[in-house]
Motif scaffolding. Structure first.
Motif, PDB file in Angstrom:
ATOM      1  N   ASP A 347      20.867  21.596  75.014  1.00  0.00           N
ATOM      2  CA  ASP A 347      20.215  22.913  75.040  1.00  0.00           C
ATOM      3  C   ASP A 347      21.246  24.038  74.945  1.00  0.00           C
ATOM      4  O   ASP A 347      21.048  25.012  74.207  1.00  0.00           O
ATOM      5  CB  ASP A 347      19.392  23.052  76.314  1.00  0.00           C
ATOM      6  N   LEU A 348      22.357  23.897  75.662  1.00  0.00           N
ATOM      7  CA  LEU A 348      23.416  24.921  75.602  1.00  0.00           C
ATOM      8  C   LEU A 348      24.031  24.995  74.215  1.00  0.00           C
ATOM      9  O   LEU A 348      24.337  26.090  73.706  1.00  0.00           O
ATOM     10  CB  LEU A 348      24.489  24.614  76.650  1.00  0.00           C
ATOM     11  N   GLN A 349      24.228  23.850  73.585  1.00  0.00           N
ATOM     12  CA  GLN A 349      24.773  23.833  72.226  1.00  0.00           C
ATOM     13  C   GLN A 349      23.836  24.547  71.258  1.00  0.00           C
ATOM     14  O   GLN A 349      24.290  25.278  70.372  1.00  0.00           O
ATOM     15  CB  GLN A 349      25.011  22.395  71.771  1.00  0.00           C
ATOM     16  N   SER A 350      22.538  24.356  71.447  1.00  0.00           N
ATOM     17  CA  SER A 350      21.560  25.014  70.572  1.00  0.00           C
ATOM     18  C   SER A 350      21.575  26.526  70.732  1.00  0.00           C
ATOM     19  O   SER A 350      21.129  27.254  69.847  1.00  0.00           O
ATOM     20  CB  SER A 350      20.155  24.469  70.847  1.00  0.00           C
ATOM     21  N   LYS A 351      22.109  26.985  71.875  1.00  0.00           N
ATOM     22  CA  LYS A 351      22.190  28.424  72.131  1.00  0.00           C
ATOM     23  C   LYS A 351      23.574  28.987  71.790  1.00  0.00           C
ATOM     24  O   LYS A 351      23.889  30.120  72.158  1.00  0.00           O
ATOM     25  CB  LYS A 351      21.839  28.706  73.594  1.00  0.00           C
ATOM     26  N   GLY A 352      24.403  28.179  71.140  1.00  0.00           N
ATOM     27  CA  GLY A 352      25.672  28.680  70.622  1.00  0.00           C
ATOM     28  C   GLY A 352      26.878  28.487  71.513  1.00  0.00           C
ATOM     29  O   GLY A 352      27.966  28.977  71.187  1.00  0.00           O
ATOM     30  N   LEU A 353      26.748  27.775  72.631  1.00  0.00           N
ATOM     31  CA  LEU A 353      27.905  27.559  73.495  1.00  0.00           C
ATOM     32  C   LEU A 353      28.729  26.380  72.984  1.00  0.00           C
ATOM     33  O   LEU A 353      28.181  25.383  72.494  1.00  0.00           O
ATOM     34  CB  LEU A 353      27.481  27.305  74.937  1.00  0.00           C
ATOM     35  N   ASN A 354      30.034  26.504  73.109  1.00  0.00           N
ATOM     36  CA  ASN A 354      30.967  25.479  72.643  1.00  0.00           C
ATOM     37  C   ASN A 354      31.216  24.495  73.785  1.00  0.00           C
ATOM     38  O   ASN A 354      32.171  24.621  74.536  1.00  0.00           O
ATOM     39  CB  ASN A 354      32.273  26.140  72.191  1.00  0.00           C
ATOM     40  N   ILE A 355      30.324  23.518  73.918  1.00  0.00           N
ATOM     41  CA  ILE A 355      30.363  22.612  75.070  1.00  0.00           C
ATOM     42  C   ILE A 355      30.212  21.172  74.604  1.00  0.00           C
ATOM     43  O   ILE A 355      29.457  20.877  73.679  1.00  0.00           O
ATOM     44  CB  ILE A 355      29.275  22.982  76.102  1.00  0.00           C
ATOM     45  N   GLU A 356      30.941  20.272  75.254  1.00  0.00           N
ATOM     46  CA  GLU A 356      30.913  18.848  74.919  1.00  0.00           C
ATOM     47  C   GLU A 356      30.880  18.023  76.207  1.00  0.00           C
ATOM     48  O   GLU A 356      31.320  18.474  77.262  1.00  0.00           O
ATOM     49  CB  GLU A 356      32.162  18.444  74.124  1.00  0.00           C
ATOM     50  N   ILE A 357      30.387  16.787  76.086  1.00  0.00           N
ATOM     51  CA  ILE A 357      30.499  15.808  77.171  1.00  0.00           C
ATOM     52  C   ILE A 357      31.716  14.933  76.916  1.00  0.00           C
ATOM     53  O   ILE A 357      31.914  14.436  75.805  1.00  0.00           O
ATOM     54  CB  ILE A 357      29.250  14.910  77.258  1.00  0.00           C
ATOM     55  N   LEU A 358      32.571  14.782  77.928  1.00  0.00           N
ATOM     56  CA  LEU A 358      33.629  13.775  77.874  1.00  0.00           C
ATOM     57  C   LEU A 358      33.052  12.514  78.515  1.00  0.00           C
ATOM     58  O   LEU A 358      32.968  12.400  79.736  1.00  0.00           O
ATOM     59  CB  LEU A 358      34.870  14.239  78.639  1.00  0.00           C
ATOM     60  N   ASN A 359      32.658  11.579  77.688  1.00  0.00           N
ATOM     61  CA  ASN A 359      31.937  10.407  78.170  1.00  0.00           C
ATOM     62  C   ASN A 359      32.911   9.320  78.626  1.00  0.00           C
ATOM     63  O   ASN A 359      33.141   8.332  77.932  1.00  0.00           O
ATOM     64  CB  ASN A 359      31.021   9.881  77.069  1.00  0.00           C
ATOM     65  N   ILE A 360      33.456   9.511  79.817  1.00  0.00           N
ATOM     66  CA  ILE A 360      34.493   8.612  80.328  1.00  0.00           C
ATOM     67  C   ILE A 360      33.914   7.422  81.096  1.00  0.00           C
ATOM     68  O   ILE A 360      34.662   6.554  81.555  1.00  0.00           O
ATOM     69  CB  ILE A 360      35.482   9.384  81.234  1.00  0.00           C
ATOM     70  N   THR A 361      32.594   7.332  81.219  1.00  0.00           N
ATOM     71  CA  THR A 361      32.002   6.349  82.128  1.00  0.00           C
ATOM     72  C   THR A 361      32.241   4.909  81.691  1.00  0.00           C
ATOM     73  O   THR A 361      32.758   4.102  82.458  1.00  0.00           O
ATOM     74  CB  THR A 361      30.500   6.620  82.296  1.00  0.00           C
ATOM     75  N   GLN A 362      31.833   4.567  80.456  1.00  0.00           N
ATOM     76  CA  GLN A 362      31.928   3.173  80.040  1.00  0.00           C
ATOM     77  C   GLN A 362      33.369   2.667  80.048  1.00  0.00           C
ATOM     78  O   GLN A 362      33.660   1.579  80.547  1.00  0.00           O
ATOM     79  CB  GLN A 362      31.315   2.989  78.651  1.00  0.00           C
TER      80      GLN A 362
END
Length: 416
Positions: A347-362
């Motif tokens: 949702d934040l990306q759709s509003k123009g924010l430069n945000i990512e998930i660092l998927n470190i879990t697996q």
């Protein structure tokens, strides 16, 4: 051409059949050209070359190709490879920011193999962390890690990764309230950690005295914390372990004005509301072109030794190798919470924010060997100190170790 396909056409339509033969020849020619232009690397990873031109190592052409390859590669899907030649990137004794809780070698761990595992994505190579290049990226900027002790673990790793490139006289560290701030003076760069384990306000916000059994949160209030990191250039968030209980008490008033009346809310709903408060604040206050945002997915614990065939009471003690079972996922890791975060970030990306998930879990799930377990300073009550195996630390991570890879992933994203 396949004879069954030819029979579809009546014999009197020989002109169509002839045209199809010509088309077949053309398709074979195109296929041969593509094969000539395509090579397969040692890992089975396909690369398209441009007329066979590769460019020299370190050239702009090579760098552009590598960046393009990383963008199309799943950096989080891979395996751990033992590498005692190029890892660790730094030594524990050379970094003054490895606090005693994470200093496994200092506190008697003799097996150091945990320092030598390299993360290898399946279809590309993870760029090696370059501390000098990272400092240049941070020149004149402020990076803040916001969250709990796992995020502090990652902050410590980041500082260790760059510290050796800065003369001792040109670096400093300050502790002020919830902040621990490392300054690279020559670069006018700041790498800070801010203690906020639930992101929103709670009665666990004190950076020292936060072991409170009766946890209370103000899930609609974040401004008190956010005002401290609003002007940052890079923000790295996490929040997970401090939510792990069936229900939490919620206060709708300030702690100062509270009359002791609280609403008890199921954890997942509570977490969802807190993430909504966090994302709403970001939408209203974050500069969309200046600030880069990251959310680090849950860091797994390894308290259930029975999951990998050991006695349950052993926890992560005496573990010297990763788990090699592809796709292993511990019972204590709750994917529902990360789906809530993922939805908020989309949702934040759709509003123009430069945000990512660092998927470190697996990738971290595999590393049952990477925790301090018995090797680290203990500050707990007497009953914990008297029963070290029962209270072994299978939550945090030794340094050097797994959080260095988290920062390699962050590094890769920053330079993409």
């Amino acid at each position: 051409m396949n004879s069954k396909l030819i029979k579809v056409f009546p014999s009197w339509k020989w002109g169509i059949k002839r045209a199809l033969h010509s088309l077949e020849a053309l398709l074979i020619l195109i296929l041969l050209i593509l094969i000539h232009q395509t090579i397969v690397d040692d890992d089975g990873d396909w690369r398209l070359t441009s007329g066979g031109r590769r460019g020299n190592n370190g050239s702009d052409e090579t760098e552009v190709k590598e960046h393009g390859k990383l963008k199309s590669c799943d950096l989080f899907s891979g395996k751990w490879v033992y590498d005692n030649v190029s890892y660790p990137i730094y030594k524990e004794q050379d970094c003054s920011f490895v606090n005693d809780q994470l200093a496994c070698q200092k506190f008697g761990r003799g097996d150091l193999d945990y320092q030598h595992w390299r993360w290898q994505p399946h279809r590309c190579d993870l760029p090696r962390f370059n501390g000098e290049k990272m400092l240049e990226k941070l020149r004149g900027k402020r990076m803040v890690f916001v969250g709990d002790s796992l995020n502090r673990n990652q902050w410590s790793s980041m500082v260790c990764l760059v510290q050796s490139f800065i003369p001792p006289t040109l670096q400093s560290v300050h502790v002020n309230g919830n902040f621990i701030t490392f300054n690279a003076i020559e670069y006018n760069a700041t790498i800070a950690f801010y203690w906020s384990p639930l992101l929103v306000e709670s009665n666990s916000d004190d950076p020292i005295n936060h072991r409170i059994a009766d946890r209370i949160v103000r899930i609609d209030s974040i401004e008190k914390h956010a005002a401290n990191w609003a002007d940052s250039d890079i923000l790295v968030f996490n929040s997970y372990l401090w939510w792990k209980r069936a229900t939490l008490k919620v206060s709708w008033e300030t702690f100062e004005k509270s009359n002791g009346t609280y609403e008890e809310i199921e954890m997942l709903r509570c977490f969802e509301m807190a993430i909504k408060t966090w994302s709403t604040w970001l939408q209203s206050h974050i500069h969309r072109t200046k600030t880069r945002l990251f959310f680090v997915s849950l860091s797994p614990t390894h308290n259930r030794a029975e999951e990998w065939g050991k006695p349950p009471t052993q926890k992560c003690t005496n573990e010297t190798d990763p788990i090699f079972r592809d796709g292993y996922w511990g019972l204590d890791s709750d994917p529902r919470m990360m789906r809530i975060v993922e939805d908020a970030i989309i949702d934040l990306q759709s509003k123009g924010l430069n945000i990512e998930i660092l998927n470190i879990t697996q990738l971290s799930e595999y590393r049952k060997d990477g925790h301090p377990s018995l090797y680290g300073k203990k500050w707990g009550p007497p009953e914990e100190l008297a029963n070290p195996i029962r209270f072994a630390d299978c939550t945090h991570w030794c340094l050097p170790g797994v959080p260095d890879v988290w920062n390699q992933l962050l590094y890769a994203y920053l330079f993409l």
